[in-house]
Write a protein that holds these residues in place. Structure first.
Motif, PDB file in Angstrom:
ATOM      1  N   PRO A   1      39.557  40.096 -69.689  1.00  0.00           N
ATOM      2  CA  PRO A   1      37.805  39.946 -69.589  1.00  0.00           C
ATOM      3  C   PRO A   1      37.277  41.279 -69.607  1.00  0.00           C
ATOM      4  N   GLY A   2      36.456  40.834 -69.817  1.00  0.00           N
ATOM      5  CA  GLY A   2      35.047  41.585 -69.973  1.00  0.00           C
ATOM      6  C   GLY A   2      35.085  42.342 -68.387  1.00  0.00           C
ATOM      7  N   PRO A   3      34.374  43.699 -68.739  1.00  0.00           N
ATOM      8  CA  PRO A   3      33.605  44.225 -69.879  1.00  0.00           C
ATOM      9  C   PRO A   3      34.803  44.945 -70.896  1.00  0.00           C
ATOM     10  N   ILE A   4      34.644  44.809 -72.337  1.00  0.00           N
ATOM     11  CA  ILE A   4      36.031  45.849 -73.228  1.00  0.00           C
ATOM     12  C   ILE A   4      35.310  46.248 -73.860  1.00  0.00           C
ATOM     13  N   ALA A   5      36.047  47.843 -73.555  1.00  0.00           N
ATOM     14  CA  ALA A   5      35.625  48.911 -74.334  1.00  0.00           C
ATOM     15  C   ALA A   5      36.089  49.285 -75.912  1.00  0.00           C
ATOM     16  N   VAL A   6      35.935  49.942 -76.898  1.00  0.00           N
ATOM     17  CA  VAL A   6      36.594  49.737 -78.077  1.00  0.00           C
ATOM     18  C   VAL A   6      37.308  49.781 -78.184  1.00  0.00           C
ATOM     19  N   ASP A   7      37.994  51.358 -76.808  1.00  0.00           N
ATOM     20  CA  ASP A   7      38.846  52.344 -76.856  1.00  0.00           C
ATOM     21  C   ASP A   7      39.689  51.633 -76.231  1.00  0.00           C
ATOM     22  N   TRP A   8      40.650  51.657 -76.805  1.00  0.00           N
ATOM     23  CA  TRP A   8      42.066  51.361 -75.996  1.00  0.00           C
ATOM     24  C   TRP A   8      42.940  52.146 -75.439  1.00  0.00           C
ATOM     25  N   VAL A   9      44.541  51.536 -74.931  1.00  0.00           N
ATOM     26  CA  VAL A   9      45.113  52.397 -74.471  1.00  0.00           C
ATOM     27  C   VAL A   9      46.158  50.834 -74.262  1.00  0.00           C
ATOM     28  N   VAL A  10      47.075  50.818 -75.003  1.00  0.00           N
ATOM     29  CA  VAL A  10      48.267  50.082 -75.174  1.00  0.00           C
ATOM     30  C   VAL A  10      49.625  50.633 -75.558  1.00  0.00           C
ATOM     31  N   GLY A  11      50.421  49.302 -75.242  1.00  0.00           N
ATOM     32  CA  GLY A  11      51.460  49.948 -75.601  1.00  0.00           C
ATOM     33  C   GLY A  11      52.508  49.271 -75.569  1.00  0.00           C
ATOM     34  N   ALA A  12      54.433  49.214 -75.960  1.00  0.00           N
ATOM     35  CA  ALA A  12      55.176  48.321 -75.837  1.00  0.00           C
ATOM     36  C   ALA A  12      56.660  49.209 -75.296  1.00  0.00           C
ATOM     37  N   GLY A  13      57.276  48.559 -74.449  1.00  0.00           N
ATOM     38  CA  GLY A  13      58.705  49.471 -73.558  1.00  0.00           C
ATOM     39  C   GLY A  13      57.828  49.664 -71.925  1.00  0.00           C
TER      40      GLY A  13
ATOM     41  N   SER B   1      55.501  49.118 -68.373  1.00  0.00           N
ATOM     42  CA  SER B   1      54.107  48.422 -67.890  1.00  0.00           C
ATOM     43  C   SER B   1      53.056  49.541 -67.167  1.00  0.00           C
ATOM     44  N   TRP B   2      52.005  48.769 -66.932  1.00  0.00           N
ATOM     45  CA  TRP B   2      51.018  49.382 -66.467  1.00  0.00           C
ATOM     46  C   TRP B   2      50.402  49.110 -65.674  1.00  0.00           C
ATOM     47  N   SER B   3      49.961  50.032 -64.578  1.00  0.00           N
ATOM     48  CA  SER B   3      49.135  49.882 -63.178  1.00  0.00           C
ATOM     49  C   SER B   3      47.756  51.006 -63.639  1.00  0.00           C
ATOM     50  N   SER B   4      46.635  50.553 -63.011  1.00  0.00           N
ATOM     51  CA  SER B   4      45.630  51.554 -62.986  1.00  0.00           C
ATOM     52  C   SER B   4      45.107  52.106 -63.866  1.00  0.00           C
TER      53      SER B   4
ATOM     54  N   HIS C   1      31.475  58.144 -75.485  1.00  0.00           N
ATOM     55  CA  HIS C   1      31.958  57.006 -75.339  1.00  0.00           C
ATOM     56  C   HIS C   1      32.716  56.608 -74.048  1.00  0.00           C
ATOM     57  N   PHE C   2      33.511  55.847 -73.179  1.00  0.00           N
ATOM     58  CA  PHE C   2      33.900  55.988 -72.102  1.00  0.00           C
ATOM     59  C   PHE C   2      34.983  56.700 -72.788  1.00  0.00           C
ATOM     60  N   PHE C   3      35.788  57.203 -71.006  1.00  0.00           N
ATOM     61  CA  PHE C   3      37.066  57.384 -71.091  1.00  0.00           C
ATOM     62  C   PHE C   3      38.602  56.472 -70.664  1.00  0.00           C
ATOM     63  N   ILE C   4      38.855  56.356 -70.882  1.00  0.00           N
ATOM     64  CA  ILE C   4      39.838  55.248 -70.868  1.00  0.00           C
ATOM     65  C   ILE C   4      41.316  56.038 -69.781  1.00  0.00           C
ATOM     66  N   SER C   5      41.570  54.901 -69.096  1.00  0.00           N
ATOM     67  CA  SER C   5      43.325  55.862 -68.909  1.00  0.00           C
ATOM     68  C   SER C   5      43.783  55.109 -68.059  1.00  0.00           C
ATOM     69  N   ALA C   6      44.941  55.038 -67.948  1.00  0.00           N
ATOM     70  CA  ALA C   6      45.847  54.214 -67.304  1.00  0.00           C
ATOM     71  C   ALA C   6      47.248  54.220 -66.800  1.00  0.00           C
ATOM     72  N   THR C   7      47.968  54.715 -65.141  1.00  0.00           N
ATOM     73  CA  THR C   7      49.085  54.596 -65.965  1.00  0.00           C
ATOM     74  C   THR C   7      50.169  53.553 -66.052  1.00  0.00           C
ATOM     75  N   ALA C   8      51.454  54.611 -66.933  1.00  0.00           N
ATOM     76  CA  ALA C   8      51.964  53.868 -67.916  1.00  0.00           C
ATOM     77  C   ALA C   8      53.401  53.922 -67.577  1.00  0.00           C
ATOM     78  N   SER C   9      54.298  53.016 -67.021  1.00  0.00           N
ATOM     79  CA  SER C   9      55.990  53.425 -65.992  1.00  0.00           C
ATOM     80  C   SER C   9      57.138  52.776 -66.485  1.00  0.00           C
ATOM     81  N   VAL C  10      57.962  53.324 -67.473  1.00  0.00           N
ATOM     82  CA  VAL C  10      58.879  52.749 -67.764  1.00  0.00           C
ATOM     83  C   VAL C  10      60.139  52.643 -67.143  1.00  0.00           C
ATOM     84  N   ASP C  11      60.815  52.079 -67.312  1.00  0.00           N
ATOM     85  CA  ASP C  11      61.864  51.264 -66.458  1.00  0.00           C
ATOM     86  C   ASP C  11      63.116  52.139 -66.528  1.00  0.00           C
TER      87      ASP C  11
END
Length: 336
Positions: free
Chosen positions: A294-306, A308-311, A326-336
């Motif tokens: 859902p929006g708003p969506i930025a043109v800056d992305w953080v995506v991944g495989a393997g 899970s995401w939070s924050s 541009h905005f500063f984009i960040s997230a927590t990536a967790s590897v099981d």
């Protein structure tokens, strides 16, 4: 007369003299010395007595046995340490871990220099100090950058303590898409380039393999920045998306997590063209297939495989204080 011939002659004479003396008689019987017949200037070779090594004494035997036992014990201890290390690494490789990852287009210093296209912004050297403060505020341990010029790279690395790839490895004019990482958390295993069309010419972009120091587990990070605008640049951007899809799918097949950061110059289309065609998920949500978050969506992305995401954090302050456009984009990536 040659020396060797003289020796031979003397030897014959001596042997003849002994024969003439008769059986049982020696030169001593006649007062003659066989060697006295040899001229003084000729050396007669003498046979050297072969020395047999003396047998080892009892203390030496004991010492040798002790040395052999110590060497055997050291070998055994090395094998035990190696086995324990392998067991420890096997356990660590299954240990879950988390990290902060971000993406930031810093707005290159060339855009705000005299004659640049971005008016109303302070010089890049001033703005990059504020960019470093955002890096610290977000606590990112991996950061994909875009438009990072050499002067900005120097300042950002100096103010954050992070390392960069490629940094200057591809030359001073190819620093702008460097991936930064915290050397206290990750170490670089390898880095290489893939190529994407950008505004009319092909540019190198980095893909790196990092090792998480605490767990020894590894992952890939890709950073990209396809063309902006419409017309032929929109076609270039779509080709760039396709290149990233192929690279991601190739790396996912290794079984390692794959992270992608970048200014994609696309919102919903990036999700449907890239995320939906790979095993990746977006840090800001979205569903399977072409179901963008859902929006708003930025043109800056953080995506991944393997992972899970939070924050997820879409920080608008860099635009508000004119650190960047541009905005500063960040997230927590967790590897099981």
């Amino acid at each position: 007369m040659p020396r060797a011939l003289a020796v031979a002659v003397v030897t014959v004479l001596v042997m003849s003299g002994l024969w003439l003396l008769g059986p049982g008689r020696t030169t001593q019987d006649t007062g003659m010395d066989a060697l006295s017949a040899v001229p003084a200037d000729i050396e007669v070779p003498l046979r050297k007595k072969r020395m047999r090594p003396s047998p080892a004494t009892e203390p030496q035997v004991v010492a040798m046995r002790l040395d052999a036992a110590a060497a055997k014990q050291q070998l055994l201890e090395r094998k035990v340490r190696k086995r324990k290390k392998a067991q420890r690494l096997k356990k660590l490789r299954g240990t879950p871990y988390s990290f902060q990852i971000g993406s930031f287009n810093v707005l290159g210093s060339q855009h705000t220099a005299p004659g640049g296209s971005r008016k109303g912004f302070q010089p890049g050297g001033v703005r990059i100090g504020r960019a470093a403060s955002y890096v610290r505020a977000h606590g990112v341990e991996i950061l994909g950058t875009q438009e990072l010029q050499a002067d900005q790279l120097n300042s950002l690395v100096a103010n954050t303590g992070m390392k960069a790839y490629p940094g200057y490895a591809w030359g001073e004019k190819e620093t702008d898409h460097s991936i930064l990482y915290d050397p206290d958390v990750f170490e670089l295993v390898s880095g290489e380039a893939f190529h994407v069309p950008l505004m009319g010419r092909t540019r190198p972009f980095p893909v790196i393999r990092l090792r998480h120091k605490l767990t020894t587990r590894e992952l890939y990070v890709i950073n990209t920045h396809p063309s902006s605008g419409g017309g032929r640049y929109a076609a270039e951007r779509q080709r760039g998306h396709g290149i990233v899809v192929g690279l991601v799918n190739k790396l996912v097949a290794t079984g390692l997590p794959v992270l992608v950061t970048g200014d994609m110059n696309d919102r919903e289309n990036f999700y449907c063209s890239v995320v939906a065609r790979t095993a990746m998920t977006a840090s800001n949500g979205g569903g399977s297939g072409c179901a963008p978050p859902p929006g708003p969506i930025a043109v800056d992305w953080v995506v991944g495989a393997g992972v899970s995401w939070s924050s997820y954090w879409r920080d608008t302050r860099p635009v508000e204080d004119r650190t960047s456009d541009h905005f500063f984009i960040s997230a927590t990536a967790s590897v099981d």
